[in-house]
Design a protein around this motif. Structure first.
Motif, short mmCIF file in Angstrom:
data_model
loop_
_atom_site.label_atom_id
_atom_site.label_comp_id
_atom_site.label_asym_id
_atom_site.label_seq_id
_atom_site.Cartn_x
_atom_site.Cartn_y
_atom_site.Cartn_z
N UNK A 452 54.25 42.75 38.92
CA UNK A 452 54.37 41.35 39.38
C UNK A 452 54.61 41.25 40.87
N UNK A 453 54.14 42.24 41.62
CA UNK A 453 54.27 42.16 43.07
C UNK A 453 53.29 41.16 43.66
N UNK A 454 52.17 40.97 42.98
CA UNK A 454 51.11 40.11 43.50
C UNK A 454 50.51 39.24 42.41
N UNK A 455 50.04 38.09 42.82
CA UNK A 455 49.14 37.28 42.00
C UNK A 455 47.77 37.40 42.67
N UNK A 456 46.80 37.94 41.94
CA UNK A 456 45.46 38.05 42.49
C UNK A 456 44.73 36.74 42.43
N UNK A 457 43.94 36.43 43.46
CA UNK A 457 43.08 35.24 43.44
C UNK A 457 41.67 35.66 43.82
N UNK A 458 40.71 35.11 43.13
CA UNK A 458 39.30 35.42 43.39
C UNK A 458 38.48 34.15 43.29
N UNK A 459 37.69 33.86 44.30
CA UNK A 459 36.70 32.79 44.25
C UNK A 459 35.32 33.43 44.16
N UNK A 460 34.53 33.00 43.20
CA UNK A 460 33.18 33.53 43.02
C UNK A 460 32.19 32.37 43.04
#
Length: 718
Positions: A452-460
């Motif tokens: 839980x160190x990061x929340x990944x975000x991706x826009x495609x």
């Protein structure tokens, strides 16, 4: 339409608290238009300019001037057209043979020429810096977008359009893409202005079909680290505030890793997952650590579905009732599907799951079977496509390039039709998405590290055929701090209250649990574990080697970086709190297959700063070595012996050895490039057991330890 190779064109990514722009391709010209207010863009051009700049097809000439009335050169028109088409600037294109094309535009000119879309003014000359004419614009647009041409057209209503250009001009006019300057005058030889060119590309984009933007939030390998759950909830809410339709996916290994799991068996994690509304999860190997009963309880209470195409629960009494084979367009909470279809803004998005087959060896799945991940992926993709789904996400727990026999890089190369891989298992911190372009269409791979160190975000961005034509991703650091030491992300009040009142008190009490006893003080002092052998270093590496042997019986050596040992333990009872203080990072086990020469090089690296301190100084088990700190770095190691069943034997540079360490070191941390190379080559497997848990198990199995320094590491100069 002809297949076009996709460009890794960067899109806008909205993250917690602020909108940020991911690193873009080198600008074609002038200053970036990001956030700019162009003073020379009238209402006529506003939408077109916004489209081009937002998609990074072009920028302004300056921060305040787009250059609407400035003529566009042939080379800049080629660059913008190739970018709009999604052609890859890194692609291998045949040289068109033009000697006057600047380096920045060679890829675009070569790509378009190879496809028969453009040609030069004469052999060897493209005329890069000449303005493109409206006639040339018509031909380029018609060929590039493969518009239907009436070959019988020989003239138009425009008196200045000759036979050579008539069919192209007629095609654009009939499709409503361009107009003449008057009813009888097209302006055939007039230079095209940047504003006109923007309108052209924008109109072609609209005519060729709308693209589709999808935002994905993703987590993996959280391993019961819910201490920061309230900040993570805030991050998710802020992303959703900007992108309400964003998907939220988890790639497995919610189980095992902290006292929250030991106490609540995943139910604490699940409450927070339900609170924020995950859309889907797949299973990690650690979900099976305690058999399938805790996992069945987890599934039953989940307010979201699970996807798993290669895990077969048919013979498992606890979970088989929750599994429905095939793909569901109406997935139910607390149910396991091979795949599911999620509708986002009217578009169908397919999601399916995969779990590493290593689970049989590194966990306790009982009668659960694991099918071949490539075969099941091909079957599932075909099933999605049969239902008209052309945007497909693989939610995987097989590792980015894990050496255990299955991984995301291989999946992307071997299975056509997967657009996005949201991965886990290898704990990789992919700061930007990885684009795999081996197949006909690209695949975007993401992973959000661990704990839980990061929340990944991706826009495609997809074209109308479901092909990825743009992507951008970012990891939001959940525990990032301001200069004054306060957290950037504030606690969500509801989540913070749940954690403080419902779960934290029991965990704080559990830290007092006695897990072992030592007859001697265990030396973990910083100055010692980073410079010499210590009895605590020996005890930790012995525990690591013992665990590794249960996974790979050929394991003979264990290595622990001194920087990962953070405190000493007094003589007497050992509490869980003390164990967690010694090993606060939660590093995971990695098992490497490396040569004796690589081990020797690693030992040289370990002692290169001796007698000075180094966090990379290795504590060892299963070998002894001597070195001379008076000699030059790289020439210090004198002897190395490996413990075999028959006794200690000299290390052979040519022989391969199975070596246990932590994933930080195995991936090249502390400068261990030889290990990093082995990882890149797929010679490292990651069963994922956490260091403090392995140490606790060892202490519980050996309740009264008295480790000593045993001359495993000797500086002959002292």
């Amino acid at each position: 339409m002809r297949k076009k190779k996709a460009l890794s064109r960067k899109l806008l990514v909205l993250t917690a608290g602020a909108a940020i722009v991911a690193p873009a391709l080198s600008p074609v010209e002038g200053a970036s238009a990001k956030g700019a207010s162009f003073t020379d863009v009238s209402a006529r051009y506003a939408e077109a300019v916004s489209y081009l700049t937002s998609k990074q097809i072009t920028n302004g000439l300056t921060a305040s001037r787009f250059g609407t009335d400035v003529s566009i050169s042939r080379v800049d028109a080629a660059i913008q057209l190739a970018t709009a088409l999604g052609l890859d600037p890194q692609g291998a294109y045949k040289s068109a043979g033009f000697t006057d094309v600047p380096a920045r535009g060679q890829w675009a000119v070569n790509a378009l020429a190879e496809k028969g879309i453009l040609s030069g003014k004469k052999p060897g000359t493209f005329a890069s810096h000449e303005p493109i004419t409206r006639n040339e614009m018509a031909r380029l647009a018609t060929l590039a977008y493969e518009l239907k041409v009436d070959e019988a057209v020989t003239k138009t209503a425009f008196t200045d359009v000759s036979l050579k250009w008539a069919k192209y001009v007629a095609t654009l006019v009939e499709n409503g893409i361009v107009q003449g300057k008057t009813s009888s005058h097209f302006g055939s030889a007039d230079p095209v202005k940047r504003g006109e060119w923007a309108l052209l590309l924008y109109n072609l984009h609209k005519m060729s079909g709308k693209s589709f933007d999808l935002t994905i939030m993703h987590t993996n390998d959280t391993h019961a680290h819910i201490e920061n759950a309230a900040r993570k909830v805030t991050a998710i809410k802020e992303v959703r505030g900007a992108k309400p339709d964003a998907l939220l996916l988890d790639a497995g290994d919610v189980f095992s890793g902290t006292l929250y799991f030991n106490e609540y068996l995943g139910q604490a994690d699940l409450e927070f997952m339900n609170l924020v509304g995950y859309d889907a999860m797949t299973f990690g190997n650690h979900e099976f650590d305690l058999g399938t009963k805790p996992l069945a309880d987890f599934i039953a209470k989940a307010k979201f579905p699970f996807v798993s195409s290669n895990v077969n629960f048919t013979s498992d009494e606890n979970i088989k009732g929750y599994q429905i084979n095939g793909i569901s367009a109406l997935p139910k909470d607390g149910t396991v599907y091979g795949g599911m279809i999620k509708e986002v803004n009217g578009e169908k998005v397919g999601i399916f799951g995969l779990t590493t087959a290593e689970t049989k060896e590194i966990s306790s799945p009982g009668k659960v079977a694991f099918d071949d991940y490539l075969e099941k992926s091909k079957e599932t993709v075909a099933a999605f496509e049969k239902q008209g789904v052309n945007k497909i996400i693989a939610l995987t727990h097989i590792g980015f390039q894990d050496g255990g026999g299955d991984n995301d890089r291989t999946l992307a190369k071997e299975v056509e039709g997967i657009d996005v891989i949201v991965g886990g298992h290898s704990h990789d911190q992919l700061k930007e998405p990885v684009l795999e372009t081996t197949g006909k269409e690209p695949t975007v791979i993401v992973q959000a590290n661990e704990y839980n160190k990061f929340l990944g975000t991706l826009d495609v961005n997809f074209d109308k055929h479901g092909k990825v034509i743009g992507q951008a991703g970012k990891l939001i650091e959940i525990d990032a701090k301001n200069a004054d030491g306060t957290y950037v992300l504030k606690d969500d009040p509801e989540a913070a209250n749940i954690l403080a009142e419902k779960y934290k008190p029991a965990v704080d009490e559990k830290k007092k649990t006695i897990v072992g006893k030592s007859a001697v003080a265990l030396n973990g002092e910083r100055a010692d574990v980073r410079t010499k052998e210590t009895n605590l270093g020996n005890l930790i590496t012995d525990s690591m080697l013992e665990k590794a042997k249960t996974i790979n019986k050929n394991a003979v050596i264990a290595l622990q970086n001194g920087g990962g040992i953070r405190a000493s333990i007094n003589e007497g009872d050992i509490t869980l709190d003390e164990v967690l203080t010694v090993m606060p990072f939660g590093n995971s086990l990695a098992i490497m297959n490396i040569t004796g020469a690589e081990i020797r090089a690693a030992l040289e690296h370990s002692v290169k700063e001796a007698p000075g301190q180094s966090g990379g100084f290795l504590q060892v088990s299963g070998l002894t070595f001597t070195y001379d700190s008076s000699k030059p770095a790289g020439e210090r190691v004198q002897t190395v012996e490996v413990k075999k069943p028959s006794g200690y034997e000299p290390l052979s540079d040519q022989e391969s050895y199975v070596v246990a360490t932590n994933t930080f070191t195995a991936k090249g941390g502390d400068g261990y490039s030889m290990f990093g190379k082995a990882y890149q080559e797929g010679r490292v497997s990651e069963p994922g057991f956490v260091d403090w848990e392995m140490f606790r198990e060892y202490l519980q199995a050996n309740p009264d330890v008295a480790p000593q320094a045993e001359q495993r590491i000797t500086d002959v100069h002292q």
